[in-house]
Write an enzyme that holds these catalytic residues in place. Structure first.
Site, PDB file in Angstrom:
ATOM      1  N   ASN A   9       0.730  -1.112   0.189  1.00  0.00           N
ATOM      2  CA  ASN A   9       0.059   0.172  -0.019  1.00  0.00           C
ATOM      3  C   ASN A   9       0.491   1.755   0.510  1.00  0.00           C
ATOM      4  OD1 ASN A   9      -1.399   2.075   0.740  1.00  0.00           O
ATOM      5  ND2 ASN A   9      -3.187   0.959   1.743  1.00  0.00           N
ATOM      6  N   ASP A  65      -0.356  -3.531  10.537  1.00  0.00           N
ATOM      7  CA  ASP A  65      -2.120  -3.780  10.014  1.00  0.00           C
ATOM      8  C   ASP A  65      -3.214  -2.766  10.448  1.00  0.00           C
ATOM      9  OD1 ASP A  65      -3.670  -5.896   8.876  1.00  0.00           O
ATOM     10  OD2 ASP A  65      -4.606  -6.252  10.738  1.00  0.00           O
ATOM     11  N   GLY A 141      -8.747   3.761   1.369  1.00  0.00           N
ATOM     12  CA  GLY A 141     -10.199   3.115   2.337  1.00  0.00           C
ATOM     13  C   GLY A 141     -10.795   3.542   2.857  1.00  0.00           C
ATOM     14  N   TYR A 142     -10.946   3.954   4.079  1.00  0.00           N
ATOM     15  CA  TYR A 142     -12.051   4.419   4.822  1.00  0.00           C
ATOM     16  C   TYR A 142     -11.477   5.860   4.999  1.00  0.00           C
ATOM     17  CZ  TYR A 142     -13.429  -0.496   5.928  1.00  0.00           C
ATOM     18  OH  TYR A 142     -13.489  -1.445   5.516  1.00  0.00           O
ATOM     19  N   ASP A 143     -10.405   6.411   4.480  1.00  0.00           N
ATOM     20  CA  ASP A 143     -10.464   7.600   4.572  1.00  0.00           C
ATOM     21  C   ASP A 143     -11.471   8.565   4.549  1.00  0.00           C
ATOM     22  OD1 ASP A 143      -7.750   7.267   5.714  1.00  0.00           O
ATOM     23  OD2 ASP A 143      -6.874   7.637   3.847  1.00  0.00           O
ATOM     24  N   HIS A 168      -3.644   6.971  13.631  1.00  0.00           N
ATOM     25  CA  HIS A 168      -3.309   5.510  14.013  1.00  0.00           C
ATOM     26  C   HIS A 168      -1.768   5.920  13.867  1.00  0.00           C
ATOM     27  CE1 HIS A 168      -5.557   5.533  10.288  1.00  0.00           C
ATOM     28  NE2 HIS A 168      -4.976   4.005  10.377  1.00  0.00           N
ATOM     29  N   ARG A 169      -1.865   5.454  12.347  1.00  0.00           N
ATOM     30  CA  ARG A 169      -0.917   4.178  11.615  1.00  0.00           C
ATOM     31  C   ARG A 169       0.973   5.605  12.407  1.00  0.00           C
ATOM     32  NH1 ARG A 169      -2.629   4.319   7.077  1.00  0.00           N
ATOM     33  NH2 ARG A 169      -2.875   2.419   7.745  1.00  0.00           N
TER      34      ARG A 169
HETATM   35  P1  IMP Z   1      -5.381  -3.424   6.209  1.00  0.00           P
HETATM   36  O1  IMP Z   1      -4.625  -2.783   7.540  1.00  0.00           O
HETATM   37  O2  IMP Z   1      -4.667  -3.222   4.488  1.00  0.00           O
HETATM   38  O3  IMP Z   1      -5.579  -4.682   6.535  1.00  0.00           O
HETATM   39  O4  IMP Z   1      -6.747  -1.919   5.909  1.00  0.00           O
HETATM   40  C1  IMP Z   1      -6.980  -2.669   7.047  1.00  0.00           C
HETATM   41  C2  IMP Z   1      -8.975  -2.306   5.791  1.00  0.00           C
HETATM   42  O5  IMP Z   1      -8.477  -1.222   6.568  1.00  0.00           O
HETATM   43  C3  IMP Z   1      -8.089  -2.240   4.695  1.00  0.00           C
HETATM   44  O6  IMP Z   1      -9.261  -1.643   3.731  1.00  0.00           O
HETATM   45  C4  IMP Z   1      -8.113  -0.367   4.467  1.00  0.00           C
HETATM   46  O7  IMP Z   1      -8.086   0.248   2.962  1.00  0.00           O
HETATM   47  C5  IMP Z   1      -8.565  -0.151   5.828  1.00  0.00           C
HETATM   48  N1  IMP Z   1      -7.619   0.785   6.259  1.00  0.00           N
HETATM   49  C6  IMP Z   1      -6.093   0.385   6.478  1.00  0.00           C
HETATM   50  N2  IMP Z   1      -5.790   2.295   7.160  1.00  0.00           N
HETATM   51  C7  IMP Z   1      -6.546   3.083   7.102  1.00  0.00           C
HETATM   52  C8  IMP Z   1      -6.405   4.385   7.010  1.00  0.00           C
HETATM   53  O8  IMP Z   1      -5.518   5.104   7.058  1.00  0.00           O
HETATM   54  N3  IMP Z   1      -7.199   4.601   6.511  1.00  0.00           N
HETATM   55  C9  IMP Z   1      -8.493   4.389   5.750  1.00  0.00           C
HETATM   56  N4  IMP Z   1      -8.829   2.814   5.409  1.00  0.00           N
HETATM   57  C10 IMP Z   1      -7.581   2.376   6.021  1.00  0.00           C
END
Ligand code: IMP
Length: 183
Positions: A9, A65, A141-143, A168-169
């Site tokens: 990503n 994650d 994603g959910y941004d 969070h990250r």
């Molecule tokens: P993963 O960490 O890539 O497994 O993310 C799980 C889900 O949450 C995925 O659909 C990502 O697009 C979403 N996601 C993870 N981190 C973010 C973020 O910082 N913003 C928005 N969506 C997120």
């Protein structure tokens, strides 16, 4: 020091790079997809991925994650955030929450670090709420539906520099960097 971030990503990598630069830690990108286990616990998912990767990657590295936790949906989608995003998506979440007054939500990030042949976990949380409509072109994603408490606009409306100051990250990565500086 150079530290590899294993992720497919690019948005996650961009956020991490900005934080590393602040502390003079060179975070390099290894664009690699890896298997994620399906589990109720974020930390178990991260640990599983780290265990699989440590045989394949040379040197120190980390993975991350994340998941979205929505209060009125009893924590859904949580560890299932990826599956839920690819099935019902942001529109589906908004529909599940139509007419819902309690819009509290949080993102949880788990960073799993493999350093000097040992595993370390760092967790970051960003509190906020679910918007009533999809807004913003930035991020992923959910941004576009998540409004962090510190702002009244969505992550999707913030550019990466602004998001990386409060996400969070960034909280989890900052904890990891603090640990690395001390060790
Ligand atoms: P993963 O960490 O890539 O497994 O993310 C799980 C889900 O949450 C995925 O659909 C990502 O697009 C979403 N996601 C993870 N981190 C973010 C973020 O910082 N913003 C928005 N969506 C997120």
């Amino acid at each position: 020091m150079v530290l590899k971030f294993i992720t497919s990503n690019i948005h996650k990598y961009e956020e991490a790079l900005l934080i590393g630069e602040k502390y003079e830690i060179n975070i390099s990108h290894e664009n690699l997809e890896y298997i994620e286990s399906q589990n109720d616990s974020f930390s178990e998912i991260a640990r599983f991925s780290l265990d699989n990767l440590k045989e394949k990657i040379q040197g120190d590295f980390f993975i991350e994650d994340a998941g979205l936790v929505i209060e009125c949906l009893n924590g859904f989608p949580g560890p299932y955030s990826s599956f839920v995003y690819s099935t019902i998506g942001n529109q589906g979440i908004l529909e599940l929450m139509r007419n819902e007054k309690n819009r509290n939500a949080k993102f949880i990030s788990t960073v799993a670090l493999f350093y000097k042949n040992k595993e370390f976990l760092f967790v970051g949380e960003c509190h906020g709420s679910i918007a009533s409509e999809i807004k913003g072109e930035h991020g992923f994603g959910y941004d576009p539906i998540f409004i962090p408490s510190e702002k009244n606009i969505s992550f999707g409306q913030l550019d990466v520099d602004e998001k990386s100051l409060l996400s969070h990250r960034s909280i989890a990565i900052n904890k990891m960097i603090k640990f690395l500086k001390e060790n």
